[in-house]
Design a protein around this motif. Structure first.
Motif, PDB file in Angstrom:
ATOM      1  N   SER A  89      10.789  12.388   2.102  1.00 27.60           N
ATOM      2  CA  SER A  89       9.874  11.306   2.467  1.00 27.60           C
ATOM      3  C   SER A  89      10.296  10.044   1.715  1.00 27.60           C
TER       4      SER A  89
ATOM      5  N   LYS B 188       8.608   8.059  -0.095  1.00 27.80           N
ATOM      6  CA  LYS B 188       7.924   7.920  -1.370  1.00 27.80           C
ATOM      7  C   LYS B 188       8.044   9.178  -2.231  1.00 27.80           C
TER       8      LYS B 188
ATOM      9  N   PHE C 259       9.324   9.063   8.569  1.00 25.69           N
ATOM     10  CA  PHE C 259       8.473   7.917   8.264  1.00 25.69           C
ATOM     11  C   PHE C 259       7.096   8.138   8.891  1.00 25.69           C
TER      12      PHE C 259
ATOM     13  N   GLU D 237       5.286   2.955   7.219  1.00 28.33           N
ATOM     14  CA  GLU D 237       6.558   3.147   6.520  1.00 28.33           C
ATOM     15  C   GLU D 237       7.748   2.759   7.393  1.00 28.33           C
TER      16      GLU D 237
END
Length: 264
Positions: A103, A105, A134, A138
């Motif tokens: 991911s 993050k 995403f 994002e």
């Protein structure tokens, strides 16, 4: 000796084998049970020969002219074929694909754990599909996702190489990683970090301590064993008379030690 097998169950398989009465050729080239060639025989004689030996007539080369058949137990033949196929699959490299999901993050520690999993798969001769997805907004910063994927590929570079550059496919960044050859691949991190076995100690084993003269080790004191002999009027540590006797050779508890012999 004909063992009927339903054609519907085997017709869909490419490795269908004809046995006994299902062989359609008029003449066949027969190979004996010892692996030696018997010759070209009519199908009827070949089946009779198989019945005499208590085995099956198995067609091993149907495209030959005439077809080649072998005298063998069909169960044993199927076992040998399955064993050969298993060995062939064992030597195939990168025949499985494992997927690792990332991911944008992702935490650095989690990224390291994912990289360790990918290294384990690559060391087991498996391909790794790296997918970064995403979510929501994002998608406005896809460059962050590409940075994460590049950092991930750098971590596993000593063990695998990407088949193509990471590309954006919808909401996913996808890249396929193949294992490097064994002679070019780095060692598994767990094998490299494993501590070496402790070397054999070169120190000699300590010698047993000399027996002390204390009362706790079962040995008699030196003074008790070297007491003077023939001295009249002296007594041993147990109170027995030592007149004319050897304390070392007498009884420890002499019942006649208090007997007065002067009256006799």
């Amino acid at each position: 000796m004909s063992r009927p097998f339903s054609s519907s169950s085997n017709s869909g398989h490419g490795n269908f084998v004809r046995v006994n009465g299902k062989i359609r050729a008029r003449e066949v080239r027969v190979i004996g049970m010892d692996g030696k060639q018997i010759g070209i025989l009519p199908l009827g004689e070949a089946l009779t020969l198989a019945r005499q030996h208590g085995v099956d007539l198995v067609e091993v080369a149907p495209n030959a002219n005439p077809p080649v058949c072998r005298l063998i137990d069909y169960g044993k033949f199927r076992y040998e074929q399955a064993k050969k196929e298993k060995e062939a699959r064992k030597h195939q490299h990168a025949n499985k694909v494992k997927e690792v999901q990332l991911s944008p993050k992702i935490d650095p520690h989690d990224l390291g754990v994912k990289a360790q999993h990918a290294i384990d798969f690559l060391c087991d001769e498996m391909k790794v599909k790296v997918a970064l997805r995403f979510r929501g907004r994002e998608m406005a910063h896809t460059e962050l996702g590409f940075q994460v994927v590049q950092k991930f590929l750098e971590k596993i570079a000593p063990w695998g190489h990407p088949d193509f550059e990471p590309k954006l496919n919808g909401r996913n960044i996808v890249v396929m990683v193949s294992p490097l050859p064994r002679h070019k691949r780095a060692k598994h991190p767990r094998e490299a970090q494993a501590p070496p076995p402790p070397p054999a100690s070169a120190k000699p084993s300590p010698a047993p301590a000399a027996a002390s003269a204390g009362p706790g080790n079962g040995s008699k004191p030196e003074a008790a064993s070297s007491s003077p002999q023939g001295s009249s009027g002296t007594t041993t540590s147990t109170g027995a008379s030592a007149e004319g006797t050897n304390p070392a050779g007498g009884f420890a508890n002499n019942p006649f030690s208090d007997l007065d012999l002067s009256r006799a």
